[in-house]
Scaffold this active site. Sequence first.
Site, PDB file in Angstrom:
ATOM      1  N   ALA A  66      15.700  71.765  47.033  1.00 39.45           N
ATOM      2  CA  ALA A  66      16.810  72.697  46.874  1.00 39.45           C
ATOM      3  C   ALA A  66      18.064  71.858  46.645  1.00 39.45           C
ATOM      4  CB  ALA A  66      16.950  73.555  48.127  1.00 39.45           C
ATOM      5  N   GLY A 109      12.158  71.844  48.571  1.00 43.45           N
ATOM      6  CA  GLY A 109      11.934  73.064  47.797  1.00 43.45           C
ATOM      7  C   GLY A 109      11.071  72.831  46.567  1.00 43.45           C
ATOM      8  N   GLU A 112       7.634  73.003  47.797  1.00 42.13           N
ATOM      9  CA  GLU A 112       7.390  74.415  48.133  1.00 42.13           C
ATOM     10  C   GLU A 112       7.165  75.255  46.880  1.00 42.13           C
ATOM     11  OE1 GLU A 112      10.981  74.487  50.503  1.00 42.13           O
ATOM     12  OE2 GLU A 112       9.799  74.905  52.300  1.00 42.13           O
ATOM     13  N   GLU A 132      13.206  67.581  54.644  1.00 40.05           N
ATOM     14  CA  GLU A 132      14.348  68.330  55.190  1.00 40.05           C
ATOM     15  C   GLU A 132      14.817  67.800  56.536  1.00 40.05           C
ATOM     16  OE1 GLU A 132      11.679  69.726  53.759  1.00 40.05           O
ATOM     17  OE2 GLU A 132      12.298  71.386  52.466  1.00 40.05           O
TER      18      GLU A 132
HETATM   19  C1  HXC Z   1      21.144  67.922  44.796  1.00 36.39           C
HETATM   20  C2  HXC Z   1      20.128  66.011  44.048  1.00 36.39           C
HETATM   21  C3  HXC Z   1      18.974  66.293  44.802  1.00 36.39           C
HETATM   22  C4  HXC Z   1      18.965  67.498  45.568  1.00 36.39           C
HETATM   23  C5  HXC Z   1      18.654  64.449  43.769  1.00 36.39           C
HETATM   24  N1  HXC Z   1      19.871  64.857  43.426  1.00 36.39           N
HETATM   25  N2  HXC Z   1      18.087  65.297  44.604  1.00 36.39           N
HETATM   26  N3  HXC Z   1      21.188  66.825  44.052  1.00 36.39           N
HETATM   27  N4  HXC Z   1      20.074  68.265  45.530  1.00 36.39           N
HETATM   28  N5  HXC Z   1      17.925  67.868  46.286  1.00 36.39           N
HETATM   29  C6  HXC Z   1      20.830  64.192  42.531  1.00 36.39           C
HETATM   30  C7  HXC Z   1      21.448  62.989  43.192  1.00 36.39           C
HETATM   31  O1  HXC Z   1      22.498  63.375  44.021  1.00 36.39           O
HETATM   32  C8  HXC Z   1      21.924  62.218  41.993  1.00 36.39           C
HETATM   33  O2  HXC Z   1      23.112  62.796  41.521  1.00 36.39           O
HETATM   34  C9  HXC Z   1      20.843  62.481  40.963  1.00 36.39           C
HETATM   35  O3  HXC Z   1      20.166  63.660  41.402  1.00 36.39           O
HETATM   36  C10 HXC Z   1      19.810  61.364  40.884  1.00 36.39           C
HETATM   37  O4  HXC Z   1      19.319  61.126  42.196  1.00 36.39           O
HETATM   38  P1  HXC Z   1      19.294  59.672  42.882  1.00 36.39           P
HETATM   39  O5  HXC Z   1      19.266  59.894  44.336  1.00 36.39           O
HETATM   40  O6  HXC Z   1      20.347  58.809  42.307  1.00 36.39           O
HETATM   41  O7  HXC Z   1      17.864  59.153  42.355  1.00 36.39           O
HETATM   42  P2  HXC Z   1      16.885  58.095  43.083  1.00 36.39           P
HETATM   43  O8  HXC Z   1      17.686  56.959  43.656  1.00 36.39           O
HETATM   44  O9  HXC Z   1      15.829  57.800  42.086  1.00 36.39           O
HETATM   45  O10 HXC Z   1      16.262  58.882  44.322  1.00 36.39           O
HETATM   46  C11 HXC Z   1      15.422  59.987  44.099  1.00 36.39           C
HETATM   47  C12 HXC Z   1      15.214  60.772  45.431  1.00 36.39           C
HETATM   48  C13 HXC Z   1      16.587  61.139  46.009  1.00 36.39           C
HETATM   49  C14 HXC Z   1      14.430  59.909  46.421  1.00 36.39           C
HETATM   50  C15 HXC Z   1      14.378  62.012  45.089  1.00 36.39           C
HETATM   51  O11 HXC Z   1      17.368  61.755  44.991  1.00 36.39           O
HETATM   52  C16 HXC Z   1      16.519  62.096  47.163  1.00 36.39           C
HETATM   53  O12 HXC Z   1      16.190  61.698  48.269  1.00 36.39           O
HETATM   54  N6  HXC Z   1      16.842  63.371  46.908  1.00 36.39           N
HETATM   55  C17 HXC Z   1      16.877  64.369  47.930  1.00 36.39           C
HETATM   56  C18 HXC Z   1      15.491  64.790  48.320  1.00 36.39           C
HETATM   57  C19 HXC Z   1      15.522  65.861  49.398  1.00 36.39           C
HETATM   58  O13 HXC Z   1      16.036  65.636  50.499  1.00 36.39           O
HETATM   59  N7  HXC Z   1      15.001  67.027  49.085  1.00 36.39           N
HETATM   60  C20 HXC Z   1      14.961  68.117  50.007  1.00 36.39           C
HETATM   61  C21 HXC Z   1      16.180  68.914  49.801  1.00 36.39           C
HETATM   62  S1  HXC Z   1      16.332  70.139  51.042  1.00 36.39           S
HETATM   63  P3  HXC Z   1      24.387  61.916  41.099  1.00 36.39           P
HETATM   64  O14 HXC Z   1      25.413  62.938  40.756  1.00 36.39           O
HETATM   65  O15 HXC Z   1      24.709  61.059  42.279  1.00 36.39           O
HETATM   66  O16 HXC Z   1      23.881  61.107  39.920  1.00 36.39           O
HETATM   67  C22 HXC Z   1      15.376  71.355  50.534  1.00 36.39           C
HETATM   68  C23 HXC Z   1      15.457  72.503  51.446  1.00 36.39           C
HETATM   69  C24 HXC Z   1      14.380  73.433  51.155  1.00 36.39           C
HETATM   70  O17 HXC Z   1      14.718  71.353  49.567  1.00 36.39           O
HETATM   71  C25 HXC Z   1      14.638  74.631  51.888  1.00 36.39           C
HETATM   72  C26 HXC Z   1      14.042  75.771  51.195  1.00 36.39           C
HETATM   73  C27 HXC Z   1      14.108  75.696  49.770  1.00 36.39           C
END
Ligand code: HXC
Length: 258
Positions: A66, A109, A112, A132
Amino acid sequence: GDYKNIIVSQAGNGVTLITLNRPKALNALNSELFTELNHATAAADEDASVNAIVITGSEKAFAAGADIKEMRSKEFAGAYKSNFLGHWTKISEVRKPIIAAVSGFALGGGCELAMMCDIILAAPTANFGQPEINLGVIPGAGGSQRLTKALGKSLSMELVLTGRNLSADEAEKHGLVSRVVREGDVVEEAVKVGAQIGKKGQVAVQAAKEAVNASFELSLHEGLRFERRIFQALFATKDQKEGMNAFAEKRKAQFSNE
Ligand code: HXC
Protein backbone atom coordinates in the site's frame (compact mmCIF):
# COMPACT_ATOMS: atom_id res chain seq x y z
CA GLY A 1 -10.53 2.81 -20.01
CA ASP A 2 -9.13 6.15 -18.98
CA TYR A 3 -6.75 4.91 -16.33
CA LYS A 4 -3.76 6.68 -14.82
CA ASN A 5 -2.25 3.93 -12.68
CA ILE A 6 -2.91 0.76 -14.65
CA ILE A 7 -2.73 -0.33 -18.28
CA VAL A 8 -5.48 -2.60 -19.58
CA SER A 9 -4.97 -4.58 -22.77
CA GLN A 10 -6.46 -7.61 -24.48
CA ALA A 11 -3.87 -10.37 -24.65
CA GLY A 12 -5.87 -12.49 -27.09
CA ASN A 13 -7.79 -15.73 -26.50
CA GLY A 14 -10.20 -14.02 -24.14
CA VAL A 15 -7.56 -12.88 -21.65
CA THR A 16 -7.53 -9.34 -20.28
CA LEU A 17 -4.10 -8.22 -19.10
CA ILE A 18 -3.95 -5.57 -16.39
CA THR A 19 -0.52 -4.08 -15.73
CA LEU A 20 0.01 -2.04 -12.58
CA ASN A 21 1.82 1.07 -13.73
CA ARG A 22 3.33 3.31 -11.09
CA PRO A 23 6.95 2.42 -11.87
CA LYS A 24 8.49 5.28 -9.88
CA ALA A 25 6.80 4.05 -6.71
CA LEU A 26 7.35 0.33 -7.39
CA ASN A 27 3.59 0.08 -8.04
CA ALA A 28 2.68 1.17 -4.52
CA LEU A 29 -1.07 0.74 -4.28
CA ASN A 30 -2.78 4.06 -3.65
CA SER A 31 -6.56 4.51 -3.44
CA GLU A 32 -6.85 5.72 -7.00
CA LEU A 33 -4.97 2.70 -8.34
CA PHE A 34 -7.22 0.33 -6.43
CA THR A 35 -10.35 2.13 -7.63
CA GLU A 36 -9.12 1.73 -11.19
CA LEU A 37 -8.24 -1.91 -10.63
CA ASN A 38 -11.72 -2.56 -9.24
CA HIS A 39 -13.26 -0.84 -12.23
CA ALA A 40 -11.15 -2.73 -14.78
CA THR A 41 -11.71 -6.14 -13.20
CA ALA A 42 -15.47 -5.53 -12.87
CA ALA A 43 -15.60 -4.47 -16.54
CA ALA A 44 -13.72 -7.63 -17.59
CA ASP A 45 -16.04 -9.70 -15.42
CA GLU A 46 -19.04 -8.30 -17.30
CA ASP A 47 -17.48 -8.54 -20.77
CA ALA A 48 -18.70 -11.73 -22.46
CA SER A 49 -15.58 -11.85 -24.66
CA VAL A 50 -13.32 -12.16 -21.60
CA ASN A 51 -12.74 -15.50 -19.86
CA ALA A 52 -9.78 -14.77 -17.60
CA ILE A 53 -7.84 -11.84 -16.17
CA VAL A 54 -4.09 -11.58 -15.61
CA ILE A 55 -2.74 -8.98 -13.19
CA THR A 56 0.94 -8.15 -13.32
CA GLY A 57 3.38 -5.41 -12.37
CA SER A 58 6.88 -4.63 -13.61
CA GLU A 59 10.05 -6.73 -13.65
CA LYS A 60 11.17 -5.06 -10.43
CA ALA A 61 7.88 -5.01 -8.54
CA PHE A 62 4.47 -6.59 -8.70
CA ALA A 63 3.62 -4.06 -5.99
CA ALA A 64 5.73 -2.91 -3.04
CA GLY A 65 2.68 -2.47 -0.82
CA ALA A 66 0.00 0.00 0.00
CA ASP A 67 1.19 3.54 -0.61
CA ILE A 68 2.96 4.46 2.62
CA LYS A 69 3.19 8.13 1.71
CA GLU A 70 -0.58 8.24 1.24
CA MET A 71 -1.20 6.40 4.52
CA ARG A 72 1.28 8.04 6.85
CA SER A 73 -0.87 10.98 7.97
CA LYS A 74 -4.11 9.04 8.41
CA GLU A 75 -5.88 9.05 11.78
CA PHE A 76 -8.17 6.42 13.26
CA ALA A 77 -11.44 8.35 12.91
CA GLY A 78 -10.91 9.09 9.24
CA ALA A 79 -9.67 5.58 8.42
CA TYR A 80 -12.65 4.08 10.22
CA LYS A 81 -15.31 6.42 8.82
CA SER A 82 -14.07 6.02 5.26
CA ASN A 83 -13.66 2.23 5.80
CA PHE A 84 -10.07 2.58 4.60
CA LEU A 85 -9.09 -0.40 2.40
CA GLY A 86 -12.68 -1.70 2.53
CA HIS A 87 -12.92 -1.45 -1.25
CA TRP A 88 -9.91 -3.74 -1.64
CA THR A 89 -12.18 -6.75 -1.14
CA LYS A 90 -13.98 -6.11 -4.44
CA ILE A 91 -11.35 -8.05 -6.40
CA SER A 92 -12.30 -11.19 -4.52
CA GLU A 93 -15.90 -10.82 -5.74
CA VAL A 94 -14.90 -11.19 -9.40
CA ARG A 95 -16.36 -14.42 -10.78
CA LYS A 96 -13.90 -15.04 -13.60
CA PRO A 97 -10.48 -16.50 -12.81
CA ILE A 98 -7.72 -14.01 -12.00
CA ILE A 99 -4.08 -15.00 -12.35
CA ALA A 100 -1.31 -12.98 -10.72
CA ALA A 101 1.97 -12.92 -12.66
CA VAL A 102 4.50 -11.85 -10.03
CA SER A 103 8.03 -10.58 -10.71
CA GLY A 104 10.04 -8.78 -8.05
CA PHE A 105 8.54 -7.35 -4.89
CA ALA A 106 5.09 -8.44 -3.75
CA LEU A 107 5.12 -6.91 -0.30
CA GLY A 108 2.41 -5.89 2.12
CA GLY A 109 -0.65 -4.93 0.11
CA GLY A 110 1.14 -6.28 -2.99
CA CYS A 111 1.37 -9.74 -1.47
CA GLU A 112 -2.24 -9.39 -0.33
CA LEU A 113 -3.37 -8.41 -3.83
CA ALA A 114 -1.57 -11.45 -5.28
CA MET A 115 -3.31 -13.64 -2.70
CA MET A 116 -6.73 -12.22 -3.70
CA CYS A 117 -6.08 -13.70 -7.14
CA ASP A 118 -6.96 -17.33 -7.88
CA ILE A 119 -3.57 -18.53 -9.13
CA ILE A 120 -0.15 -17.00 -8.49
CA LEU A 121 2.66 -17.67 -10.97
CA ALA A 122 6.07 -16.42 -9.90
CA ALA A 123 9.20 -15.33 -11.73
CA PRO A 124 12.48 -16.46 -10.09
CA THR A 125 12.87 -12.85 -8.85
CA ALA A 126 9.56 -12.83 -7.00
CA ASN A 127 9.76 -11.83 -3.36
CA PHE A 128 6.78 -12.13 -1.03
CA GLY A 129 6.31 -10.70 2.42
CA GLN A 130 4.24 -8.77 4.91
CA PRO A 131 6.65 -6.15 6.27
CA GLU A 132 3.95 -4.01 7.91
CA ILE A 133 5.42 -4.77 11.34
CA ASN A 134 8.36 -2.54 10.38
CA LEU A 135 5.90 0.33 9.94
CA GLY A 136 4.21 -0.13 13.30
CA VAL A 137 1.10 -1.74 11.87
CA ILE A 138 -0.09 -5.15 10.71
CA PRO A 139 -1.39 -6.47 7.37
CA GLY A 140 -4.76 -4.91 6.58
CA ALA A 141 -6.00 -6.62 3.45
CA GLY A 142 -5.81 -10.32 4.21
CA GLY A 143 -2.13 -10.83 4.97
CA SER A 144 -2.74 -12.38 8.36
CA GLN A 145 -5.59 -14.54 7.08
CA ARG A 146 -4.88 -15.66 3.51
CA LEU A 147 -1.15 -16.02 4.14
CA THR A 148 -1.81 -18.27 7.13
CA LYS A 149 -4.18 -20.42 5.10
CA ALA A 150 -1.50 -20.78 2.43
CA LEU A 151 1.60 -21.22 4.60
CA GLY A 152 0.37 -22.50 7.93
CA LYS A 153 0.87 -20.91 11.30
CA SER A 154 4.58 -21.09 12.02
CA LEU A 155 5.91 -19.64 8.77
CA SER A 156 3.13 -17.06 8.60
CA MET A 157 3.86 -15.91 12.13
CA GLU A 158 7.54 -15.67 11.28
CA LEU A 159 6.88 -13.48 8.25
CA VAL A 160 4.25 -11.27 9.88
CA LEU A 161 6.18 -10.82 13.14
CA THR A 162 9.69 -10.34 11.73
CA GLY A 163 8.96 -8.83 8.32
CA ARG A 164 11.20 -11.40 6.61
CA ASN A 165 10.40 -12.04 2.93
CA LEU A 166 10.05 -15.32 1.04
CA SER A 167 11.96 -16.05 -2.15
CA ALA A 168 10.13 -17.48 -5.15
CA ASP A 169 11.48 -20.95 -4.38
CA GLU A 170 10.34 -20.82 -0.76
CA ALA A 171 6.94 -19.52 -1.87
CA GLU A 172 6.63 -22.47 -4.24
CA LYS A 173 7.84 -24.97 -1.67
CA HIS A 174 5.18 -23.83 0.80
CA GLY A 175 2.33 -23.60 -1.70
CA LEU A 176 1.88 -19.83 -1.83
CA VAL A 177 2.42 -19.91 -5.61
CA SER A 178 1.44 -22.65 -8.01
CA ARG A 179 4.85 -22.61 -9.69
CA VAL A 180 7.96 -20.64 -10.56
CA VAL A 181 8.48 -20.11 -14.28
CA ARG A 182 11.59 -19.15 -16.23
CA GLU A 183 12.99 -15.62 -15.96
CA GLY A 184 11.06 -13.32 -18.30
CA ASP A 185 8.25 -15.79 -19.01
CA VAL A 186 5.83 -15.14 -16.20
CA VAL A 187 3.33 -12.87 -17.98
CA GLU A 188 3.31 -14.99 -21.13
CA GLU A 189 2.81 -18.11 -19.04
CA ALA A 190 -0.03 -16.53 -17.04
CA VAL A 191 -1.75 -15.48 -20.28
CA LYS A 192 -1.33 -19.05 -21.52
CA VAL A 193 -2.99 -20.43 -18.40
CA GLY A 194 -5.82 -17.89 -18.86
CA ALA A 195 -6.26 -18.95 -22.49
CA GLN A 196 -6.31 -22.61 -21.46
CA ILE A 197 -9.07 -21.91 -18.95
CA GLY A 198 -10.89 -19.95 -21.65
CA LYS A 199 -11.28 -23.09 -23.76
CA LYS A 200 -13.34 -24.85 -21.09
CA GLY A 201 -17.03 -24.40 -20.52
CA GLN A 202 -17.29 -21.11 -18.69
CA VAL A 203 -20.25 -22.08 -16.51
CA ALA A 204 -18.15 -24.92 -15.11
CA VAL A 205 -15.13 -22.63 -14.75
CA GLN A 206 -17.06 -20.14 -12.63
CA ALA A 207 -18.64 -22.97 -10.65
CA ALA A 208 -15.21 -24.52 -10.02
CA LYS A 209 -13.80 -21.22 -8.77
CA GLU A 210 -16.82 -20.77 -6.50
CA ALA A 211 -16.47 -24.30 -5.11
CA VAL A 212 -12.74 -24.03 -4.39
CA ASN A 213 -13.27 -20.67 -2.71
CA ALA A 214 -16.05 -22.14 -0.59
CA SER A 215 -13.47 -24.45 1.01
CA PHE A 216 -12.02 -21.39 2.76
CA GLU A 217 -15.37 -20.45 4.27
CA LEU A 218 -17.25 -23.66 5.03
CA SER A 219 -16.85 -26.72 7.23
CA LEU A 220 -15.90 -29.89 5.34
CA HIS A 221 -19.45 -31.20 5.61
CA GLU A 222 -21.02 -28.00 4.28
CA GLY A 223 -18.29 -27.62 1.69
CA LEU A 224 -18.85 -31.11 0.32
CA ARG A 225 -22.58 -30.48 0.21
CA PHE A 226 -22.06 -27.17 -1.60
CA GLU A 227 -19.75 -28.87 -4.10
CA ARG A 228 -22.18 -31.72 -4.73
CA ARG A 229 -25.13 -29.36 -5.28
CA ILE A 230 -23.19 -27.34 -7.86
CA PHE A 231 -21.94 -30.55 -9.48
CA GLN A 232 -25.53 -31.78 -9.77
CA ALA A 233 -26.70 -28.43 -11.13
CA LEU A 234 -24.15 -28.59 -13.94
CA PHE A 235 -26.14 -31.48 -15.46
CA ALA A 236 -28.60 -28.76 -16.48
CA THR A 237 -26.00 -27.20 -18.82
CA LYS A 238 -25.40 -27.78 -22.53
CA ASP A 239 -21.69 -27.85 -21.76
CA GLN A 240 -22.09 -31.01 -19.66
CA LYS A 241 -23.89 -32.74 -22.56
CA GLU A 242 -21.29 -31.52 -25.03
CA GLY A 243 -18.32 -32.42 -22.81
CA MET A 244 -19.47 -35.94 -22.05
CA ASN A 245 -20.81 -36.64 -25.57
CA ALA A 246 -17.55 -35.43 -27.09
CA PHE A 247 -15.61 -37.82 -24.86
CA ALA A 248 -17.83 -40.77 -25.82
CA GLU A 249 -17.59 -39.85 -29.51
CA LYS A 250 -13.80 -39.43 -29.31
CA ARG A 251 -13.82 -35.82 -30.51
CA LYS A 252 -12.90 -32.43 -29.03
CA ALA A 253 -15.63 -30.65 -27.07
CA GLN A 254 -16.97 -27.38 -28.45
CA PHE A 255 -18.38 -25.61 -25.44
CA SER A 256 -21.09 -22.98 -25.94
CA ASN A 257 -20.81 -21.70 -22.36
CA GLU A 258 -24.45 -22.49 -21.75
C1 HXC B 1 5.06 4.34 -1.22
C2 HXC B 1 6.94 3.35 -2.08
C3 HXC B 1 6.57 2.11 -1.53
C4 HXC B 1 5.34 2.04 -0.80
C5 HXC B 1 8.43 1.86 -2.55
N1 HXC B 1 8.10 3.14 -2.70
N2 HXC B 1 7.53 1.21 -1.84
N3 HXC B 1 6.18 4.44 -1.92
N4 HXC B 1 4.63 3.19 -0.68
N5 HXC B 1 4.90 0.92 -0.27
C6 HXC B 1 8.84 4.19 -3.41
C7 HXC B 1 10.05 4.62 -2.63
O1 HXC B 1 9.69 5.54 -1.65
C8 HXC B 1 10.89 5.24 -3.71
O2 HXC B 1 10.39 6.52 -4.00
C9 HXC B 1 10.60 4.36 -4.91
O3 HXC B 1 9.38 3.68 -4.62
C10 HXC B 1 11.67 3.29 -5.13
O4 HXC B 1 11.84 2.58 -3.91
P1 HXC B 1 13.26 2.36 -3.20
O5 HXC B 1 12.99 2.12 -1.78
O6 HXC B 1 14.20 3.45 -3.57
O7 HXC B 1 13.73 1.01 -3.94
P2 HXC B 1 14.71 -0.13 -3.35
O8 HXC B 1 15.86 0.50 -2.63
O9 HXC B 1 14.98 -1.03 -4.50
O10 HXC B 1 13.85 -0.90 -2.25
C11 HXC B 1 12.71 -1.63 -2.64
C12 HXC B 1 11.87 -2.00 -1.38
C13 HXC B 1 11.55 -0.72 -0.59
C14 HXC B 1 12.66 -2.98 -0.51
C15 HXC B 1 10.60 -2.70 -1.88
O11 HXC B 1 11.01 0.24 -1.49
C16 HXC B 1 10.56 -0.92 0.51
O12 HXC B 1 10.90 -1.45 1.56
N6 HXC B 1 9.31 -0.49 0.28
C17 HXC B 1 8.28 -0.57 1.27
C18 HXC B 1 7.78 -1.97 1.41
C19 HXC B 1 6.67 -2.06 2.45
O13 HXC B 1 6.88 -1.74 3.63
N7 HXC B 1 5.49 -2.46 2.03
C20 HXC B 1 4.37 -2.58 2.91
C21 HXC B 1 3.64 -1.30 2.88
S1 HXC B 1 2.39 -1.29 4.10
P3 HXC B 1 11.34 7.80 -4.19
O14 HXC B 1 10.39 8.92 -4.39
O15 HXC B 1 12.17 7.88 -2.95
O16 HXC B 1 12.17 7.44 -5.41
C22 HXC B 1 1.14 -2.08 3.41
C23 HXC B 1 -0.03 -2.08 4.29
C24 HXC B 1 -1.00 -3.04 3.81
O17 HXC B 1 1.14 -2.57 2.35
C25 HXC B 1 -2.21 -2.84 4.54
C26 HXC B 1 -3.36 -3.25 3.73
C27 HXC B 1 -3.23 -2.96 2.34
